[in-house]
Write a protein that holds these residues in place. Structure first.
Motif, mmCIF file in Angstrom:
data_model
loop_
_atom_site.group_PDB
_atom_site.id
_atom_site.type_symbol
_atom_site.label_atom_id
_atom_site.label_comp_id
_atom_site.label_asym_id
_atom_site.label_seq_id
_atom_site.Cartn_x
_atom_site.Cartn_y
_atom_site.Cartn_z
ATOM 1 N N UNK A 1 1.620 6.413 -7.117
ATOM 2 C CA UNK A 1 0.501 7.236 -7.598
ATOM 3 C C UNK A 1 0.863 8.718 -7.489
ATOM 4 N N UNK B 1 -9.675 17.262 -3.845
ATOM 5 C CA UNK B 1 -9.251 17.578 -2.478
ATOM 6 C C UNK B 1 -10.017 16.740 -1.467
ATOM 7 N N UNK C 1 0.827 -1.207 0.000
ATOM 8 C CA UNK C 1 0.000 0.000 0.000
ATOM 9 C C UNK C 1 0.858 1.252 0.000
ATOM 10 N N UNK D 1 -5.688 6.726 6.380
ATOM 11 C CA UNK D 1 -4.293 6.635 6.829
ATOM 12 C C UNK D 1 -4.199 6.747 8.347
ATOM 13 N N UNK E 1 -8.485 10.940 -6.430
ATOM 14 C CA UNK E 1 -8.067 12.336 -6.286
ATOM 15 C C UNK E 1 -7.078 12.731 -7.375
ATOM 16 N N UNK F 1 0.097 13.181 -1.456
ATOM 17 C CA UNK F 1 -0.163 11.728 -1.457
ATOM 18 C C UNK F 1 1.147 10.950 -1.337
ATOM 19 N N UNK G 1 -8.136 9.939 1.947
ATOM 20 C CA UNK G 1 -6.831 9.290 2.132
ATOM 21 C C UNK G 1 -6.316 9.527 3.550
ATOM 22 N N UNK H 1 -6.817 7.547 -3.484
ATOM 23 C CA UNK H 1 -5.665 8.237 -4.076
ATOM 24 C C UNK H 1 -5.833 8.350 -5.590
ATOM 25 N N UNK H 2 -6.258 7.241 -6.236
ATOM 26 C CA UNK H 2 -6.455 7.272 -7.691
ATOM 27 C C UNK H 2 -7.573 8.244 -8.054
ATOM 28 N N UNK I 1 -8.246 13.521 -1.179
ATOM 29 C CA UNK I 1 -7.089 13.528 -0.263
ATOM 30 C C UNK I 1 -7.550 13.503 1.190
ATOM 31 N N UNK J 1 -7.765 3.025 0.471
ATOM 32 C CA UNK J 1 -6.712 4.051 0.417
ATOM 33 C C UNK J 1 -6.239 4.260 -1.015
ATOM 34 N N UNK J 2 -5.952 3.142 -1.723
ATOM 35 C CA UNK J 2 -5.464 3.286 -3.100
ATOM 36 C C UNK J 2 -6.552 3.835 -4.015
ATOM 37 N N UNK K 1 -6.648 -0.972 2.749
ATOM 38 C CA UNK K 1 -5.633 -0.749 1.710
ATOM 39 C C UNK K 1 -6.294 -0.452 0.372
#
Lengths: 131, 91
Positions: free
Chosen positions: A30, B31, A23, B41, B21, A50, B37, B18-19, B34, B14-15, B11
């Motif tokens: 990314x 935003x 992760x 986190x 955003x 990020x 995220x 991120x993708x 994020x 989270x990914x 996990x």
């Protein structure tokens, strides 16, 4: 019976380690893609934050041990020194979060100044070096 | 076992955030990505036995970073490619 339990235990530990590291490295990749490929300046700063988050997760994951406790001597945990996770990466990450916030604030204030001068926030339309 | 299932769900979340955003064209939604995220986190830090880092990440990552990003978007443009904003200026 005990050996089977130990094997399952070791397998779980591997899954947790691979999951956390994967992760973290995925987040870093990314963010790196956004920093390298995006044209908008705000998107680049989002990618930087990020990437920051991925590095923090990697550091905390390095310090983790299986079935560890938080590195705090609280009542009932006076003799838990051997089972504690490593507190040094946690202290580093605690500082790095604050510094990452400061970097984001400075970068965004520079973006506002650039936008007021050039009336655009895309890096391929900002041609002049002096502003 | 529950720990591993929770870890895998977090996990993936989270990914995916991120993708989202990175890919989304509207910067305000990016935003918010994020922000998601940062929430996941801080849960990750709590599960990895770092409660102080989780508290700091929750306070700074969710509140302060989102606020300064929104101030920047208010002072610049909301659309990533700046197409919608220029049409609005013409109108």
């Amino acid at each position: 019976m005990q050996e089977e339990f130990n094997e399952i235990f070791i397998k779980y530990h591997e899954i947790i380690t691979i999951g956390v590291y994967g992760t973290a490295i995925g987040l870093i990749l990314i963010g790196l893609y956004a920093v390298l490929m995006k044209k908008n300046l705000v998107k680049i700063v989002i990618g930087l934050s990020i990437m920051d988050a991925g590095i923090h997760l990697l550091f905390v994951g390095i310090g983790y041990i299986q079935n560890g406790t938080a590195p705090i001597f609280s009542p009932g945990y006076e003799n838990a020194g051997e089972r504690m996770v490593d507190p040094v990466p946690q202290a580093l990450v605690l500082t790095a979060i604050i510094i990452g916030f400061a970097i984001t604030a400075v970068a965004l204030s520079l973006i506002i100044r650039l936008y007021k001068h050039h009336h655009t926030a895309k890096i391929d339309q900002i041609k002049s070096l002096k502003w | 076992m529950i720990f591993i299932i929770l870890l895998i769900i977090m996990a993936v979340l989270l990914l995916a955030a991120a993708v989202y955003s990175i890919v989304h064209r509207d910067l305000l939604f990016a935003v918010m990505g994020t922000g998601i995220v940062s929430v996941v986190l801080s849960l990750f830090f709590y599960l990895l036995q770092a409660p102080d880092v989780a508290l700091t990440e929750a306070a700074i990552g969710i509140a302060l970073t989102t606020i300064i990003f929104i101030i920047t978007i208010r002072n610049t443009t909301r659309d990533e490619d700046e197409i919608i904003d220029k049409e609005n200026e013409k109108l």
